[in-house]
Scaffold this active site. Structure first.
Site: not given
Ligand SMILES: *Cc1c(COP(=O)(O)O)cnc(C)c1O
Length: 497
Positions: A112
Site C-alpha cells: 500500500k
Molecule cells: C491490500 C493487500 C492485498 C490485496 O490487494 P488489492 O489491491 O486489494 O487486491 C494483498 N496483500 C497485501 C499484503 C495487502 O495489503
C-alpha cells in the site's frame, strides 16, 4: 488534450484527473475510469536505464494529464525518497523459478505504501489546482494495511484529516499495533464490530450521502478516499509493473517484447487491475494470474462468470485479502462490457440487491487475459515452509497465497517457461506469527516481538524500521464502535453536529 475520466455507471459527465482524485468516488456510486488507456511512449531500452522515479513520471504523466511536469515530478520525488529502505524502491528477488517483486520497502512494509506515499501529494496538488477551500477528510476502510499506510502518508499533512475504520477482530496483532500507535494530530483510528466489507460499504454510503456532504461542507469539510477506488492510488500502482519489466530487460532475463506472467495476491482487485492497465498500455504480459485465499469469490467468478458474495466470510492468515466485495472489479466489468456504463450499472445494482450478478458469455470471453485460482490456509503454510527450506527466502502469507496459485497455474497449463513476476505485497515481519508458525510449530509459545527477532535470524534480514518503531510505542487511539455508528463517530471526531 486532457485525458478525461468518467464514472463506470454514467459516462456522460467527464472530469479531469485532478478532479477525479479529489472526489475519489463518483456521485452515482461508480468508480472513475479514464476514457481510454494511454500507450507507453518510451521504449523498454529507455525505461531500462531509468530510476524508479523516472519510470513513475513516464507512466503517470500519461494518466494525470492536467498536472504540470513540475507538479508531478514534485509529487514523485517527495513520495519515493528515503522513506523507502532501498533506492531501488521495488527490488526483484529470484527464488524457486519466479521473480518476487518486493513492494514492501516503504514506511509501513506493505505494498500500500507504493501508492499511499504519493496520494497525499497528488491530493493536495489537486486541491490547489481546483481552488478547494474545505479541509479534506480522508475516510478509509482498511483490511489492515491501507489504514496504516494512509495515515503514515497523511499524518500532519496540512489541510487534511484522516479517519480509518478497521475490523476490530480481523487484523494481525502487528497491524493493529501499527495503527493504534499512529502519531499526528489529524489521524483518527476506529475499530468496528464488523468485517472489512461492512466497513467499506458504510464508508461508500457516507460518500454517497448528499445530506451528509452538505452538513460537512457547511462545517468546512469535504470527504475524499484513500481506498484503491481512488484513481490516484491506481495509477501509481501501474508504475512498478512497468519498472519490473524494464529491470528484467536490463538483467537480460527477458528479450525485447518477450511476454511475462504476473501473479497478484488479490483482495479488492486494485493491484491486479493496475497490472491489467499496464498490459493495456503495451507492456508485454501473457497471463494475469489472480490469486485468492479461501475467500475465493474471484476464483469462482473467473471460473463460472457469476460473481456471488453470498457466502461465509472467512478470517484467514492473509487478512488483507479477506474481502468478498472486490470494489475494483467494477472497472474490469465496465471494460468487458465494452465501456458500457448502463450495462455495468445494471450488474452493480444486482450486486447491491441480490449480492450477485452474472456476466454474458461475450463478456466472459474477454476475461481470457486472466487465470484465477486460490490457495487454502494449509497450502499457504506449506508454501512458506517449502520455499524457506529450499531457498532460505521467507515470504509473507499473502505472497504465499500467490506463490501457491502460481504452482497450480503451472500444473494446470504446463506453462513453466514464461518468466513470471509474483507481486510480493507484504514483508513477512508484518505477519510474523503466521509465517513462523508455518515454518515450525515450536515458535507457538513465543511473544510477537520474540518472533520478530527469530525471523530476523532465520531469514538473515534486518528487522525493518516499521517494526522497531512500534516495539515500545504508546497506544494513542482506542475508539471502537458498531457499524451503524460509523457516521456519528465521524461527526464526533470532526466536531460536526
Ligand atoms: C491490500 C493487500 C492485498 C490485496 O490487494 P488489492 O489491491 O486489494 O487486491 C494483498 N496483500 C497485501 C499484503 C495487502 O495489503
Amino acid at each position: 488534450m486532457d485525458l478525461l475520466y468518467s464514472s463506470t455507471r454514467n459516462s456522460e459527465k467527464k472530469i479531469t484527473a485532478s478532479q477525479a482524485i479529489l472526489k475519489g468516488l463518483a456521485d452515482d456510486g461508480g468508480l472513475f475510469v479514464p476514457e481510454s488507456i494511454p500507450a507507453l511512449d518510451v521504449s523498454v531500452e529507455e525505461l531500462s536505464k531509468m530510476s524508479y522515479q523516472q519510470v513513475a513520471y513516464e507512466v503517470m504523466k500519461l494518466f494525470l494529464t492536467d498536472f504540470t511536469e513540475e507538479e508531478l515530478k514534485n509529487c514523485i520525488n517527495r513520495a519515493y525518497d528515503s522513506k523507502f529502505d532501498t533506492t531501488e524502491i521495488a527490488p526483484l528477488k529470484f527464488a524457486d523459478g519466479a521473480y518476487y517483486l518486493e513492494l514492501f520497502h516503504g514506511s509501513t512494509i506493505a505494498f500500500k505504501d507504493m501508492a499511499l506515499s504519493i496520494l497525499p501529494h497528488l491530493l493536495i496538488t489537486s486541491a490547489k489546482k481546483n481552488n478547494v477551500k474545505n479541509e479534506i477528510v480522508i475516510l478509509t476502510a482498511t483490511s489492515g494495511d491501507t489504514g496504516k499506510a494512509a495515515m503514515a502518508g497523511f499524518a500532519d499533512v496540512e489541510g487534511t484529516q484522516i479517519i480509518v475504520f478497521y475490523p476490530k477482530n480481523g487484523v494481525s496483532p502487528i497491524q493493529e499495533k501499527q495503527m493504534l500507535t499512529q502519531k499526528g494530530a489529524n489521524t483518527h483510528v476506529v475499530g468496528i464490530h464488523g468485517n472489512f466489507d461492512q466497513a467499506q460499504s458504510a464508508v461508500k454510503a457516507m460518500f454517497n450521502d448528499k445530506a451528509l456532504a452538505e452538513t460537512m461542507d457547511a462545517a468546512g469539510y469535504q470527504f475524499s478516499s484513500a481506498n484503491s477506488i481512488n484513481i490516484g492510488r491506481l495509477v501509481p500502482q501501474i508504475v512498478y509493473y512497468v519498472y519490473a519489466y524494464s529491470k528484467l530487460f536490463a538483467q537480460r532475463a527477458v528479450a525485447k517484447d518477450e511476454k511475462i506472467n504476473i501473479v497478484v495476491p488479490t483482495g479488492n482487485f486494485g493491484n491486479i487491475l493496475a497490472a491489467f492497465y499496464a498490459k493495456n498500455m503495451g507492456l508485454p504480459v501473457a497471463k494475469l494470474i489472480c490469486a485468492s485465499n479461501e475467500n475465493k469469490v474471484l476464483y469462482d467468478f473467473f471460473t463460472t462468470g457469476e460473481y456471488d458474495k453470498n457466502r461465509e466470510f472467512i478470517l484467514t492468515n492473509s487478512p488483507s485479502m479477506d474481502i468478498l466485495i472486490s470494489s475494483n472489479l467494477e472497472r474490469l466489468i465496465y471494460r468487458i462490457a465494452g465501456n458500457d456504463a448502463n450495462k455495468n450499472a445494471q450488474l452493480m445494482a444486482s450486486l447491491a440487491k441480490d449480492g450477485k450478478y452474472t456476466v454474458t458469455p461475450e463478456m466472459k470471453e474477454k476475461l481470457s487475459d486472466f487465470y484465477g485460482n486460490y490457495t487454502s490456509e494449509k497450502e499457504t503454510a506449506e508454501v512458506i515452509k517449502k520455499l524457506y527450506e529450499d531457498t532460505g527466502y521467507i515470504i509473507d502469507t499473502h505472497t504465499a497465497v500467490a506463490a501457491g496459485v502460481y504452482d497450480k497455474y503451472k500444473e494446470a497449463t504446463g506453462d513453466t517457461a514464461t518468466k513470471t513476476v509474483i507481486a510480493s505485497t507484504a514483508s513477512p515481519f508484518k505477519f510474523t506469527r503466521s509465517v513462523m508458525d508455518a515454518i515450525d510449530p515450536k515458535y507457538d509459545s513465543m511473544t510477537d516481538f520474540e518472533l520478530v527477532d527469530e525471523l530476523s535470524k532465520l531469514g538473515n534480514v534486518k528487522v525493518p524500521n516499521a517494526i522497531e518503531e512500534i516495539r515500545d510505542a504508546k497506544i494513542l487511539h482506542n475508539t471502537v464502535c458498531d457499524v451503524d455508528q460509523m457516521e456519528n463517530t465521524v461527526k464526533k471526531m470532526l466536531g460536526v453536529q
